[in-house]
Design an enzyme around this catalytic site. Structure first.
Site, PDB file in Angstrom:
ATOM      1  N   ARG A 214      38.930  32.111  44.492  1.00 50.11           N
ATOM      2  CA  ARG A 214      37.847  32.698  43.699  1.00 50.11           C
ATOM      3  C   ARG A 214      37.650  31.893  42.420  1.00 50.11           C
ATOM      4  O   ARG A 214      38.605  31.647  41.691  1.00 50.11           O
ATOM      5  CB  ARG A 214      38.151  34.154  43.370  1.00 50.11           C
ATOM      6  CG  ARG A 214      38.272  34.972  44.648  1.00 50.11           C
ATOM      7  CD  ARG A 214      38.120  36.424  44.442  1.00 50.11           C
ATOM      8  NE  ARG A 214      38.391  37.113  45.698  1.00 50.11           N
ATOM      9  CZ  ARG A 214      38.497  38.413  45.833  1.00 50.11           C
ATOM     10  NH1 ARG A 214      38.341  39.181  44.770  1.00 50.11           N
ATOM     11  NH2 ARG A 214      38.735  38.954  47.007  1.00 50.11           N
ATOM     12  N   GLU A 216      37.194  32.182  39.396  1.00 53.29           N
ATOM     13  CA  GLU A 216      37.278  33.105  38.259  1.00 53.29           C
ATOM     14  C   GLU A 216      37.124  32.269  36.989  1.00 53.29           C
ATOM     15  O   GLU A 216      37.871  31.314  36.796  1.00 53.29           O
ATOM     16  CB  GLU A 216      38.645  33.800  38.217  1.00 53.29           C
ATOM     17  CG  GLU A 216      39.060  34.483  39.499  1.00 53.29           C
ATOM     18  CD  GLU A 216      38.504  35.889  39.630  1.00 53.29           C
ATOM     19  OE1 GLU A 216      37.806  36.334  38.692  1.00 53.29           O
ATOM     20  OE2 GLU A 216      38.770  36.509  40.673  1.00 53.29           O
ATOM     21  N   ARG A 222      46.242  38.051  35.153  1.00 43.64           N
ATOM     22  CA  ARG A 222      46.308  38.533  36.536  1.00 43.64           C
ATOM     23  C   ARG A 222      45.312  37.880  37.495  1.00 43.64           C
ATOM     24  O   ARG A 222      45.143  38.328  38.622  1.00 43.64           O
ATOM     25  CB  ARG A 222      46.175  40.053  36.558  1.00 43.64           C
ATOM     26  CG  ARG A 222      44.856  40.578  36.032  1.00 43.64           C
ATOM     27  CD  ARG A 222      44.820  42.081  36.221  1.00 43.64           C
ATOM     28  NE  ARG A 222      43.515  42.623  35.914  1.00 43.64           N
ATOM     29  CZ  ARG A 222      43.161  43.872  36.185  1.00 43.64           C
ATOM     30  NH1 ARG A 222      43.994  44.670  36.773  1.00 43.64           N
ATOM     31  NH2 ARG A 222      41.967  44.300  35.878  1.00 43.64           N
ATOM     32  N   HIS A 223      44.635  36.840  37.015  1.00 44.42           N
ATOM     33  CA  HIS A 223      43.695  36.140  37.898  1.00 44.42           C
ATOM     34  C   HIS A 223      44.073  34.678  38.063  1.00 44.42           C
ATOM     35  O   HIS A 223      44.426  34.003  37.106  1.00 44.42           O
ATOM     36  CB  HIS A 223      42.274  36.196  37.338  1.00 44.42           C
ATOM     37  CG  HIS A 223      41.662  37.553  37.387  1.00 44.42           C
ATOM     38  ND1 HIS A 223      41.704  38.413  36.317  1.00 44.42           N
ATOM     39  CD2 HIS A 223      41.008  38.196  38.381  1.00 44.42           C
ATOM     40  CE1 HIS A 223      41.091  39.542  36.662  1.00 44.42           C
ATOM     41  NE2 HIS A 223      40.664  39.434  37.916  1.00 44.42           N
ATOM     42  N   GLU A 358      45.204  47.078  38.781  1.00 43.49           N
ATOM     43  CA  GLU A 358      44.836  47.077  40.199  1.00 43.49           C
ATOM     44  C   GLU A 358      45.712  46.127  40.994  1.00 43.49           C
ATOM     45  O   GLU A 358      45.838  44.959  40.668  1.00 43.49           O
ATOM     46  CB  GLU A 358      43.368  46.653  40.338  1.00 43.49           C
ATOM     47  CG  GLU A 358      42.944  46.525  41.787  1.00 43.49           C
ATOM     48  CD  GLU A 358      41.563  45.917  41.966  1.00 43.49           C
ATOM     49  OE1 GLU A 358      40.678  46.152  41.125  1.00 43.49           O
ATOM     50  OE2 GLU A 358      41.376  45.200  42.955  1.00 43.49           O
ATOM     51  N   SER A 361      42.565  46.766  46.687  1.00 44.47           N
ATOM     52  CA  SER A 361      41.324  47.518  46.890  1.00 44.47           C
ATOM     53  C   SER A 361      41.114  47.682  48.374  1.00 44.47           C
ATOM     54  O   SER A 361      41.407  46.760  49.144  1.00 44.47           O
ATOM     55  CB  SER A 361      40.117  46.760  46.349  1.00 44.47           C
ATOM     56  OG  SER A 361      40.079  46.806  44.964  1.00 44.47           O
ATOM     57  N   ARG A 409      50.164  39.137  42.376  1.00 43.08           N
ATOM     58  CA  ARG A 409      50.162  40.283  41.446  1.00 43.08           C
ATOM     59  C   ARG A 409      51.303  41.227  41.774  1.00 43.08           C
ATOM     60  O   ARG A 409      51.961  41.751  40.873  1.00 43.08           O
ATOM     61  CB  ARG A 409      48.848  41.065  41.564  1.00 43.08           C
ATOM     62  CG  ARG A 409      47.808  40.533  40.654  1.00 43.08           C
ATOM     63  CD  ARG A 409      46.638  41.504  40.557  1.00 43.08           C
ATOM     64  NE  ARG A 409      45.458  40.755  40.195  1.00 43.08           N
ATOM     65  CZ  ARG A 409      44.251  41.254  40.098  1.00 43.08           C
ATOM     66  NH1 ARG A 409      44.040  42.522  40.372  1.00 43.08           N
ATOM     67  NH2 ARG A 409      43.241  40.495  39.749  1.00 43.08           N
TER      68      ARG A 409
HETATM   69  P1  ATP Z   1      39.920  42.441  39.767  1.00 40.59           P
HETATM   70  O1  ATP Z   1      38.969  43.575  39.547  1.00 40.59           O
HETATM   71  O2  ATP Z   1      41.295  42.703  39.244  1.00 40.59           O
HETATM   72  O3  ATP Z   1      39.369  41.111  39.359  1.00 40.59           O
HETATM   73  P2  ATP Z   1      38.904  42.456  42.403  1.00 40.59           P
HETATM   74  O4  ATP Z   1      38.542  43.891  42.516  1.00 40.59           O
HETATM   75  O5  ATP Z   1      37.861  41.455  42.121  1.00 40.59           O
HETATM   76  O6  ATP Z   1      40.109  42.302  41.338  1.00 40.59           O
HETATM   77  P3  ATP Z   1      39.433  42.492  45.210  1.00 40.59           P
HETATM   78  O7  ATP Z   1      38.242  41.815  45.760  1.00 40.59           O
HETATM   79  O8  ATP Z   1      39.503  43.957  45.255  1.00 40.59           O
HETATM   80  O9  ATP Z   1      39.682  41.990  43.698  1.00 40.59           O
HETATM   81  O10 ATP Z   1      40.721  41.803  45.891  1.00 40.59           O
HETATM   82  C1  ATP Z   1      41.810  42.544  46.403  1.00 40.59           C
HETATM   83  C2  ATP Z   1      43.091  42.202  45.656  1.00 40.59           C
HETATM   84  O11 ATP Z   1      43.328  40.794  45.650  1.00 40.59           O
HETATM   85  C3  ATP Z   1      43.089  42.583  44.202  1.00 40.59           C
HETATM   86  O12 ATP Z   1      43.404  43.929  44.020  1.00 40.59           O
HETATM   87  C4  ATP Z   1      44.162  41.657  43.644  1.00 40.59           C
HETATM   88  O13 ATP Z   1      45.472  42.142  43.891  1.00 40.59           O
HETATM   89  C5  ATP Z   1      43.948  40.407  44.451  1.00 40.59           C
HETATM   90  N1  ATP Z   1      43.091  39.470  43.710  1.00 40.59           N
HETATM   91  C6  ATP Z   1      41.747  39.437  43.666  1.00 40.59           C
HETATM   92  N2  ATP Z   1      41.287  38.425  42.917  1.00 40.59           N
HETATM   93  C7  ATP Z   1      42.387  37.786  42.464  1.00 40.59           C
HETATM   94  C8  ATP Z   1      42.587  36.634  41.632  1.00 40.59           C
HETATM   95  N3  ATP Z   1      41.574  35.952  41.152  1.00 40.59           N
HETATM   96  N4  ATP Z   1      43.861  36.259  41.364  1.00 40.59           N
HETATM   97  C9  ATP Z   1      44.908  36.947  41.860  1.00 40.59           C
HETATM   98  N5  ATP Z   1      44.780  38.028  42.651  1.00 40.59           N
HETATM   99  C10 ATP Z   1      43.542  38.449  42.956  1.00 40.59           C
HETATM  100 MG    MG Z   2      39.220  45.310  43.683  1.00 44.19          MG
END
Ligand code: ATP
Ligand code: MG
Length: 435
Positions: A214, A216, A222-223, A358, A361, A409
């Site tokens: 991603r 980001e 945490r990302h 989180e 999801s 995470r």
């Molecule tokens: P957040 O809101 O914390 O950015 P998200 O809701 O965008 O997360 P989801 O699409 O729900 O992320 O992804 C499912 C899971 O994958 C997340 O709960 C998290 O544990 C992990 N995850 C998502 N994006 C990342 C990232 N950029 N780095 C590390 N872990 C991630």
């Molecule tokens: Mg999520």
């Protein structure tokens, strides 16, 4: 006489050996001290440290030329150590230098001098020599193994899905794009699409522990731009409650298994965690808003619960329910992706929260092609772009749901590491592409 590498035993085995026995050991000379009439080598291998000692003039001379972090093969007699810490040490008879290290290390790995994380990551391969890091990654390895054990025993099939994909599943903002023989290609953001394909094909229960990407732009604790995604999907569910039940059962199994199989590593890290009691509280999104309003945070239905508010909810739930593991359920449809099942207002999507952050999801997915097409349009997307996604829904898709969770995470939270980067061997973020 050349020493026989195949006879080597680990330092932990030496601790269990009888004094007087002759052993062969190998590893890194973590600390070399030559004090005139006596010399010491503190040897490190993957099981710990071992003191090698010598009063032999020739050996002392050889030890004085040895640099820290050189790789050696040694033999000697096991004897009880005179040091306060006790245990066994080795009276050196002979040693060979298998590889001489340069004398000065760019970072201190003994833990005596604190190096900031960024510099440690620049020299990650040296940083990983520390027993603390070895412990983190042994725990991570066990977490993956325990997860596999749990799911395979429940009849789940492990899958490996493509990471080069033609479209994203989690929105365009975080898509990495590259050239693919003149066409656009994206790095996969999740295994969402493919795990649903497999349920349509009749696989019934699937999971993967693999990379997701991603773009980001934020710099948070945490990302990452590349993370390890544990993705899970099962068919013939009544509703999302069926997913919550398996998720919490897995989580409890995992923590118990780690306590059992990684007690040594957890002790070294000083990490402890309580195994939460089942069932974990299911707190609806609206209940979260009510909880927040008791501390003066006013959000209205449909507002996102931001990172700070999420933390606050965690504290309030901990006070009320005496747990740090819980689900936030029944999110507004507007906050969840197009593929979630909904009555139009409330979705069947949930988040799994740990200590107010989180961890996963998930939810029940919409399985009717017609309703999905409607939802794609409602989200302002073009159904034409989702033809490949919709296809299996037209040829027999069972009701289903699942979740996605970040392993990085998970490790960070349960070990209470400050930064997600510490839980990853070679982390990737907007600035870091090496090592
Ligand atoms: P957040 O809101 O914390 O950015 P998200 O809701 O965008 O997360 P989801 O699409 O729900 O992320 O992804 C499912 C899971 O994958 C997340 O709960 C998290 O544990 C992990 N995850 C998502 N994006 C990342 C990232 N950029 N780095 C590390 N872990 C991630
Ligand atoms: Mg999520």
């Amino acid at each position: 006489m050349a020493l026989d590498l195949h006879k080597r035993v680990y330092s932990s085995e030496v601790q269990a050996s009888k004094p007087g026995s002759l052993v062969v050991v190998a590893g890194w000379a973590a600390d070399v001290k030559s004090l005139g009439k006596i010399a010491f080598i503190k040897l490190r291998d993957r099981t710990g440290y071992l003191q090698l000692v010598s009063t032999d003039a020739k050996l002392i001379e050889k030890i004085s030329k040895l640099t820290n972090e050189s790789v050696i093969l040694a033999t000697g007699k096991v004897q009880a150590s005179k040091q306060k810490s006790g245990g066994n040490e080795i009276e050196l008879k002979e040693f060979e230098v298998l590889n001489l290290s340069e004398p000065k290390m760019p970072i201190d790995i003994s833990g005596k001098i604190q190096t900031d994380l960024s510099k440690r990551l620049d020299y990650r391969v040296l940083d990983l020599k520390s027993p603390r890091n070895l412990a983190i990654f042994k725990i991570r390895s066990q977490a993956n193994a325990s997860t596999r054990d749990f799911l395979l025993a429940k009849g789940f099939i492990e899958m490996q899905t493509p990471k080069l994909v033609a479209a994203g599943t989690e929105g365009g903002a975080t898509l990495f794009q590259a050239d693919y023989y003149g066409r656009k290609v994206f790095l996969s953001q999740s295994q969402q699409l493919y795990k649903q394909y497999l349920l349509a094909a009749g696989f019934d229960r699937v999971f993967e522990i693999g990379p997701s990407f991603r773009a980001e732009k934020s710099h948070t604790m945490r990302h990452l731009t590349e993370f390890t995604h544990f993705d899970f999907e099962m068919a013939f569910i009544k509703d999302e409650e069926d997913i919550l039940n398996v998720l919490e059962e897995w989580f409890v199994y995992l923590l118990k298994d780690l306590n059992k199989k990684c007690s040594e590593q957890l002790k070294l890290l000083g990490a402890t965690f309580e195994v939460p009691k089942q069932p974990f509280p299911r707190i609806t999104y609206e209940e979260c808003l009510k909880l927040l309003s008791t501390v003066g945070v006013k959000l209205k239905f449909g507002d996102d619960i931001g990172t700070d508010e999420e933390k606050k909810v965690g504290e309030l739930i901990k006070k009320k329910y005496k747990t740090n593991a819980y689900f936030i359920t029944k999110y507004p449809y507007t906050l969840k992706p197009f593929y979630i099942k909904t009555d139009g207002k409330i979705s069947r999507g949930f988040d799994f929260e740990y200590d107010g952050e989180e961890l996963a999801s998930g939810g029940q997915r919409e399985h009717s092609a017609e309703t999905l097409t409607k939802q794609i349009k409602e989200k302002g997307l073009n159904p034409k772009d989702f033809e490949f996604y919709l296809l299996p829904f037209r040829y027999g898709m069972p009701p289903h749901g699942g979740f996605g969770l970040g392993i990085d995470r998970l490790i960070r939270y349960i070990l209470k590491l400050e930064n997600i980067r510490e839980a990853v061997l070679f982390p990737r973020d907007p600035e870091r592409l090496t090592p």
